[in-house]
Design a protein around this motif. Structure first.
Motif, PDB file in Angstrom:
ATOM      1  N   GLY A  61      45.280  31.846  29.445  1.00 30.95           N
ATOM      2  CA  GLY A  61      46.627  31.998  29.989  1.00 30.95           C
ATOM      3  C   GLY A  61      46.829  31.196  31.259  1.00 30.95           C
ATOM      4  N   TYR A  62      45.837  31.191  32.123  1.00 29.07           N
ATOM      5  CA  TYR A  62      45.946  30.454  33.390  1.00 29.07           C
ATOM      6  C   TYR A  62      46.003  28.948  33.142  1.00 29.07           C
ATOM      7  CZ  TYR A  62      44.612  28.615  37.980  1.00 29.07           C
ATOM      8  OH  TYR A  62      44.572  27.910  39.154  1.00 29.07           O
ATOM      9  N   THR A  63      45.097  28.438  32.316  1.00 31.53           N
ATOM     10  CA  THR A  63      45.058  26.992  32.086  1.00 31.53           C
ATOM     11  C   THR A  63      46.283  26.504  31.322  1.00 31.53           C
ATOM     12  OG1 THR A  63      43.710  27.381  30.096  1.00 31.53           O
ATOM     13  CG2 THR A  63      42.546  26.874  32.143  1.00 31.53           C
ATOM     14  N   SER A  64      46.860  27.342  30.467  1.00 26.42           N
ATOM     15  CA  SER A  64      48.073  26.949  29.748  1.00 26.42           C
ATOM     16  C   SER A  64      49.252  26.781  30.700  1.00 26.42           C
ATOM     17  CB  SER A  64      48.420  27.985  28.684  1.00 26.42           C
ATOM     18  OG  SER A  64      47.400  28.069  27.708  1.00 26.42           O
ATOM     19  N   ARG A  65      49.313  27.616  31.716  1.00 26.31           N
ATOM     20  CA  ARG A  65      50.432  27.554  32.657  1.00 26.31           C
ATOM     21  C   ARG A  65      50.265  26.457  33.711  1.00 26.31           C
ATOM     22  NH1 ARG A  65      50.049  32.804  31.052  1.00 26.31           N
ATOM     23  NH2 ARG A  65      51.999  33.944  30.677  1.00 26.31           N
ATOM     24  N   THR A  66      49.020  26.251  34.142  1.00 25.40           N
ATOM     25  CA  THR A  66      48.786  25.304  35.232  1.00 25.40           C
ATOM     26  C   THR A  66      48.306  23.943  34.754  1.00 25.40           C
ATOM     27  OG1 THR A  66      46.499  26.068  35.508  1.00 25.40           O
ATOM     28  CG2 THR A  66      48.215  27.223  36.762  1.00 25.40           C
ATOM     29  N   ASN A  67      47.845  23.857  33.496  1.00 23.69           N
ATOM     30  CA  ASN A  67      47.332  22.609  32.938  1.00 23.69           C
ATOM     31  C   ASN A  67      46.155  22.070  33.758  1.00 23.69           C
ATOM     32  OD1 ASN A  67      47.281  20.613  30.965  1.00 23.69           O
ATOM     33  ND2 ASN A  67      48.557  19.220  32.159  1.00 23.69           N
ATOM     34  N   ARG A  68      45.319  22.968  34.194  1.00 26.26           N
ATOM     35  CA  ARG A  68      44.104  22.582  34.908  1.00 26.26           C
ATOM     36  C   ARG A  68      43.080  23.701  34.757  1.00 26.26           C
ATOM     37  NH1 ARG A  68      46.265  23.207  41.172  1.00 26.26           N
ATOM     38  NH2 ARG A  68      46.660  25.476  41.092  1.00 26.26           N
ATOM     39  N   PRO A  69      41.789  23.385  34.891  1.00 26.73           N
ATOM     40  CA  PRO A  69      40.773  24.431  34.732  1.00 26.73           C
ATOM     41  C   PRO A  69      40.782  25.413  35.892  1.00 26.73           C
ATOM     42  CG  PRO A  69      39.760  22.370  35.420  1.00 26.73           C
ATOM     43  CD  PRO A  69      41.196  22.061  35.133  1.00 26.73           C
ATOM     44  N   CYS A  70      40.232  26.596  35.636  1.00 27.16           N
ATOM     45  CA  CYS A  70      40.133  27.608  36.690  1.00 27.16           C
ATOM     46  C   CYS A  70      39.124  27.181  37.744  1.00 27.16           C
ATOM     47  CB  CYS A  70      39.692  28.951  36.094  1.00 27.16           C
ATOM     48  SG  CYS A  70      40.914  29.739  35.047  1.00 27.16           S
ATOM     49  N   SER A  71      39.480  27.375  38.971  1.00 24.58           N
ATOM     50  CA  SER A  71      38.506  27.165  40.036  1.00 24.58           C
ATOM     51  C   SER A  71      37.519  28.329  40.035  1.00 24.58           C
ATOM     52  CB  SER A  71      39.207  27.074  41.391  1.00 24.58           C
ATOM     53  OG  SER A  71      39.793  28.330  41.723  1.00 24.58           O
ATOM     54  N   ILE A  72      36.449  28.167  40.769  1.00 26.94           N
ATOM     55  CA  ILE A  72      35.436  29.217  40.806  1.00 26.94           C
ATOM     56  C   ILE A  72      35.987  30.511  41.393  1.00 26.94           C
ATOM     57  CG2 ILE A  72      34.551  28.463  43.060  1.00 26.94           C
ATOM     58  CD1 ILE A  72      31.766  29.283  42.086  1.00 26.94           C
ATOM     59  N   TRP A  73      36.960  30.386  42.314  1.00 26.27           N
ATOM     60  CA  TRP A  73      37.536  31.581  42.938  1.00 26.27           C
ATOM     61  C   TRP A  73      38.475  32.300  41.973  1.00 26.27           C
ATOM     62  CZ3 TRP A  73      34.797  32.846  46.825  1.00 26.27           C
ATOM     63  CH2 TRP A  73      34.222  31.871  47.632  1.00 26.27           C
ATOM     64  N   VAL A  74      39.250  31.533  41.223  1.00 21.27           N
ATOM     65  CA  VAL A  74      40.138  32.161  40.235  1.00 21.27           C
ATOM     66  C   VAL A  74      39.317  32.851  39.152  1.00 21.27           C
ATOM     67  CG1 VAL A  74      41.896  31.697  38.479  1.00 21.27           C
ATOM     68  CG2 VAL A  74      42.005  30.547  40.693  1.00 21.27           C
ATOM     69  N   ARG A  75      38.291  32.150  38.676  1.00 21.55           N
ATOM     70  CA  ARG A  75      37.432  32.731  37.635  1.00 21.55           C
ATOM     71  C   ARG A  75      36.762  34.003  38.143  1.00 21.55           C
ATOM     72  NH1 ARG A  75      33.460  28.846  34.369  1.00 21.55           N
ATOM     73  NH2 ARG A  75      35.386  28.603  33.175  1.00 21.55           N
ATOM     74  N   SER A  76      36.245  33.980  39.362  1.00 25.40           N
ATOM     75  CA  SER A  76      35.609  35.177  39.927  1.00 25.40           C
ATOM     76  C   SER A  76      36.624  36.295  40.102  1.00 25.40           C
ATOM     77  CB  SER A  76      34.966  34.836  41.272  1.00 25.40           C
ATOM     78  OG  SER A  76      33.946  33.875  41.119  1.00 25.40           O
ATOM     79  N   GLY A  77      37.837  35.944  40.507  1.00 23.57           N
ATOM     80  CA  GLY A  77      38.864  36.964  40.673  1.00 23.57           C
ATOM     81  C   GLY A  77      39.200  37.667  39.371  1.00 23.57           C
ATOM     82  N   PHE A  78      39.318  36.901  38.285  1.00 23.49           N
ATOM     83  CA  PHE A  78      39.579  37.507  36.979  1.00 23.49           C
ATOM     84  C   PHE A  78      38.482  38.508  36.614  1.00 23.49           C
ATOM     85  CE2 PHE A  78      42.215  33.640  35.555  1.00 23.49           C
ATOM     86  CZ  PHE A  78      43.398  34.299  35.848  1.00 23.49           C
ATOM     87  N   ARG A  79      37.249  38.151  36.874  1.00 23.18           N
ATOM     88  CA  ARG A  79      36.131  38.976  36.418  1.00 23.18           C
ATOM     89  C   ARG A  79      35.949  40.217  37.293  1.00 23.18           C
ATOM     90  NH1 ARG A  79      32.168  34.376  33.750  1.00 23.18           N
ATOM     91  NH2 ARG A  79      33.921  33.254  32.811  1.00 23.18           N
ATOM     92  N   VAL A  80      36.213  40.062  38.565  1.00 22.81           N
ATOM     93  CA  VAL A  80      36.185  41.242  39.429  1.00 22.81           C
ATOM     94  C   VAL A  80      37.299  42.210  39.036  1.00 22.81           C
ATOM     95  CG1 VAL A  80      36.495  42.048  41.799  1.00 22.81           C
ATOM     96  CG2 VAL A  80      35.074  40.034  41.348  1.00 22.81           C
ATOM     97  N   PHE A  81      38.479  41.657  38.799  1.00 28.80           N
ATOM     98  CA  PHE A  81      39.623  42.485  38.388  1.00 28.80           C
ATOM     99  C   PHE A  81      39.316  43.231  37.095  1.00 28.80           C
ATOM    100  CE2 PHE A  81      43.417  42.692  35.650  1.00 28.80           C
ATOM    101  CZ  PHE A  81      44.206  43.547  36.393  1.00 28.80           C
ATOM    102  N   TYR A  82      38.770  42.536  36.118  1.00 27.90           N
ATOM    103  CA  TYR A  82      38.476  43.162  34.825  1.00 27.90           C
ATOM    104  C   TYR A  82      37.418  44.260  34.965  1.00 27.90           C
ATOM    105  CZ  TYR A  82      36.675  43.620  30.062  1.00 27.90           C
ATOM    106  OH  TYR A  82      36.249  44.122  28.862  1.00 27.90           O
ATOM    107  N   GLY A  83      36.374  43.988  35.753  1.00 27.68           N
ATOM    108  CA  GLY A  83      35.329  44.994  35.926  1.00 27.68           C
ATOM    109  C   GLY A  83      35.854  46.278  36.538  1.00 27.68           C
ATOM    110  N   PHE A  84      36.678  46.157  37.582  1.00 29.59           N
ATOM    111  CA  PHE A  84      37.169  47.366  38.241  1.00 29.59           C
ATOM    112  C   PHE A  84      38.265  48.054  37.432  1.00 29.59           C
ATOM    113  CE2 PHE A  84      35.110  45.543  42.054  1.00 29.59           C
ATOM    114  CZ  PHE A  84      34.389  46.665  42.437  1.00 29.59           C
ATOM    115  N   ILE A  85      39.004  47.301  36.617  1.00 27.90           N
ATOM    116  CA  ILE A  85      39.966  47.947  35.717  1.00 27.90           C
ATOM    117  C   ILE A  85      39.224  48.855  34.738  1.00 27.90           C
ATOM    118  CG2 ILE A  85      41.441  47.487  33.716  1.00 27.90           C
ATOM    119  CD1 ILE A  85      42.957  47.347  36.257  1.00 27.90           C
TER     120      ILE A  85
END
Length: 522
Positions: free
Chosen positions: A412-436
């Motif tokens: 979803g992120y790469t489709s909207r921004t047309n660029r790969p996830c940075s390490i901070w965005v990727r880490s943020g997704f995974r932290v968010f998912y774990g705590f959810i």
């Protein structure tokens, strides 16, 4: 030049060994039928190397001929018919394509065996010896066949790799219907299993701490929720590994620990004296309707033991696939090895656990029975090792079951921004998912008791949808045995799914049949 049929211009004589040439094969290695000569002009079996035939090359000089032959070999080697999506290079599932048969074995074993095996003796206590063994055997071979179907369908259409379960469902059922049919059960499997793993891992860590410390534990030990938080934090740290291939080592750890603790549990159980009041008659309930629902719930537990089909295409997507070396070959080799070991875990645990405890099997499964009946007979170190291995397995299983969700976030992120996830965005997704998942587990702690319901709701992913996909994509001859077989098998899976789900719901509303996996002792 003499006028010749067009079929001679697009065909190449057989090799000395009699093997068909690569250009009449699909990327999955399956031969496509040669068009009849009458329909040759309307055939669409042309490939980029069709024109490079001995008859075409005959009037060309040797240097040019050598160039064209080398180009043909190169195109065949890289798999020129496969169209790659540039976005796949940014996503965790397809970012790395250096997988092999060993990785396939590790991933399939890690995804296919785990805590769900420990509750199989509970199902046997309601089904008895005959029906329990028969249902487990049928379910094993059924899901092994549907696994083979998914492996073959990964590259069933020339020029396309179905890297995710939802993509294959869309190809078979249509863009919108495929999403509706496949998205919910696959997300439910991934997120629901991740939440259940947090609950089981946290409770098991608490038990491990109690066994190791004994009376020396502090007067203010961590609560169960705090252990959930500790386990979730460990999962989040490990989830920072970028892609599916990078967790191959974790999958190996998960596979080894699953095999080890499954073997330890049933060996320790059968080596101890059986309780004196043991009985092998199926548990009877006050009414016939209650007995029927209990049997359906038990069959749902058996179905839940076979998981991981929602990850088969994703695992295969991590492998390179060329015209001469399609990915389904190493994938099936690894899957066969994995499911041999899965059988060596599930059948002994189910049969040995029921033999050791019979109808006295607690609702938490064989590990609870071992702790409850023989905690004073077995060395404390062995018990602690069993619980520690369960924790390691849960940590590893969390990673592979969460990877499709990480992939969806980043898609979803790469489709909207047309660029790969940075390490901070990727880490943020995974932290968010774990705590959810942590908060869902704390708010709904009974999720760990839904073995039968989970088995019923997710059964189509394993037993039904692959059969429908085979018919809709492969299109066997209508009303042939192949056609009837897959339709009947698929609809049986749907019927069983509905029945097992009803049994799982019924077991939830009856407190006597709730399944608590690792309930801490008082």
């Amino acid at each position: 030049m003499d006028e010749r049929p067009e079929t001679e211009l697009i065909s190449i004589p057989a090799t000395p060994r009699g093997v068909s040439t690569p250009e009449i094969q699909t990327p999955s290695g399956q031969r496509s039928p040669r068009p009849p000569s009458k329909e040759a002009k309307s055939s669409s079996a042309w490939t980029p190397t069709s024109f490079i035939s001995p008859r075409f090359l005959s009037p060309i000089g040797t240097p040019m001929k050598r160039v064209l032959v080398n180009m043909k070999s190169y195109l065949e080697e890289v798999g020129h018919l496969t169209k790659l999506n540039p976005q796949d290079a940014w996503l965790p599932i397809t970012e790395s394509r250096n997988g092999n048969a060993h990785y396939a074995a590790f991933h399939n074993l890690n995804a296919g065996v785990g805590f769900q095996a420990l509750v199989l003796p509970v199902a046997f206590s309601f089904l008895g010896w005959s029906w329990g063994t028969l249902s487990l055997t049928i379910a094993y071979f059924w899901q092994l066949y549907t696994l083979w179907i998914l492996v073959q369908l990964h590259e069933a259409v020339p020029g396309k790799r179905y890297n995710r379960y939802v993509e294959l469902a869309q190809a078979a059922f249509g863009e919108r219907l495929g999403v509706w049919l496949a998205l919910f059960p696959t997300v439910y499997l991934s997120a629901g299993t991740a939440t259940a793993l947090i609950l089981i891992g946290g409770e098991t860590m608490k038990l491990f701490f109690q066994i190791v410390c004994g009376p020396l534990c502090s007067s203010n030990p961590l609560t169960t929720v705090e252990w959930y938080l500790v386990f979730t934090s460990l999962c989040i740290v490990l989830s920072q590994l970028p892609n599916l291939n990078s967790i191959a080592g974790l999958s190996l750890v998960g596979a080894v620990t699953a095999i080890t603790y499954s073997t330890m549990v049933w060996v320790l159980s059968v080596s101890q004296p059986r309780p004196p009041t043991i009985s092998y008659e199926p548990i009877t309930l006050p009414s016939s309707s209650a007995s029927v629902f209990a049997v359906l719930n038990a069959l749902g537990i058996v179905a839940f033991a076979f998981r991981g089909h929602n990850l088969v295409l994703e695992i295969q997507a991590t492998m390179p696939s060329t015209f001469k070396h399609p990915a389904h070959v190493p994938m099936w080799k690894g899957a066969k090895v994995a499911y041999f070991f899965i059988a060596m875990c599930l059948f002994p645990v189910a049969i040995g656990g029921f033999w050791a405890y019979g109808n006295l099997m607690p609702s938490g499964g064989i590990l609870n029975a071992l702790y409850g009946f023989h905690s004073h007979d077995i060395p404390r170190g062995l018990l602690a090792m069993c619980f520690l291995l369960v924790v390691f397995n849960c940590l590893s299983s969390f990673q592979i079951y969460s990877m499709p969700v990480f992939d969806s976030f980043e898609a979803g992120y790469t489709s909207r921004t047309n660029r790969p996830c940075s390490i901070w965005v990727r880490s943020g997704f995974r932290v968010f998912y774990g705590f959810i998942n942590f908060f869902i587990g704390v708010a709904l702690p009974f999720l760990s008791s839904l073995a039968g319901l989970l088995g019923g709701l997710t059964l189509p992913v394993t037993f039904a949808y692959p059969c429908f996909m085979w018919v809709l994509i492969k299109k066997p001859t209508k009303y042939s045995f192949n056609w009837y077989f897959h339709w009947i098998l698929g609809w049986l899976g749907i019927v069983f799914s509905l029945a097992f789900s009803i049994g799982g719901v019924w077991s939830m509303v009856n407190s006597g049949l709730k399944l608590k996996f690792f309930k801490p002792p008082n």
